[in-house]
Design a protein around this motif. Sequence first.
Motif: not given
Length: 298
Positions: A1-29
């Motif tokens: 089984m695989r585990l994935s995530t949905v990141i809703l586009p609700v944050r400005r890219w330079h105010d936390g938005g970019r960090d969400e995608w980087l963290r998803a990669e770090e967490l191994g999704f």
Amino acid sequence: MRLSTVILPVRRWHDGGRDEWLRAEELGFHTAYTYDHLSWRTFRDQPWFGAVPTLTAAAAATSRIRLGTLVTSPNFRHPVTLAKELITLDDISDGRITLGIGAGGNGFDATALGQQAWTPRERADRFAEFVPLLDRLLTEDAVTSEGALYSAVEARNIPGCVQRPRLPFAVAATGPRGLKLAARHGQAWVTTGDPKLFESGTPDQSVEAIRGQIKKLGEACDDIGRDVDELDKILLTGFTPEPQRVLESLDSFVDFAGRHFELGITEIVLHTPIPDSVFAADRKVFEQIATEGLAQLR
């Protein structure tokens, strides 16, 4: 089984938005998806950014995690322009894009361009034309096609996708016409469970409903001589009975995932927590599930 995530586009890219995608990669999704809407339900009067530009930025910021929509629909898209955007996105990501695609619904997207909301039959009719034409546009250098609802005239899509013969489709469907499209064009199938059970159903009823959906998907595959095991089966969480239990604790996730793994679900998608929203959850528990959940399930 695989585990994935949905990141809703609700944050400005330079105010936390970019960090969400980087963290998803770090967490191994396995994959980080986003909704492809103009706005959505309780977020209608709050910040909401476009899916394709967000995924483009995410593709440039990350290097390993797969990315995708969950899901795109015909509500405000046309196959010709969407194909060009997807080929470009697949190129920028170096072949890490999955297209989640569905028939759409009666939300804000349905009328934002000034049209009346389509009936369920009209949505099914459009979906039945949209998906095959998009398939051709992503696999052929030049396409001319005249349909009742969507057409293309010498539409060029050179050099095509990085992924061959095209990027994968994850088709969201529960009705007979949609399941036929998933069987014929999908590399994956997507469900959110049975929406009729969300408010008043039980988890056991939901499991049985999904079991029935998978059976019908198998029948649709049998009709065209395809092995249903060729399709990944994706469950987007948050829309089954007692949705908060999935992210309540590591144990509750393992119980939920195990029951659906037994059904044949091959990928579970969790919403990245958003405080003070329908997707609020304990961030520490979410990250523990991301890093330990599948190991516990095994």
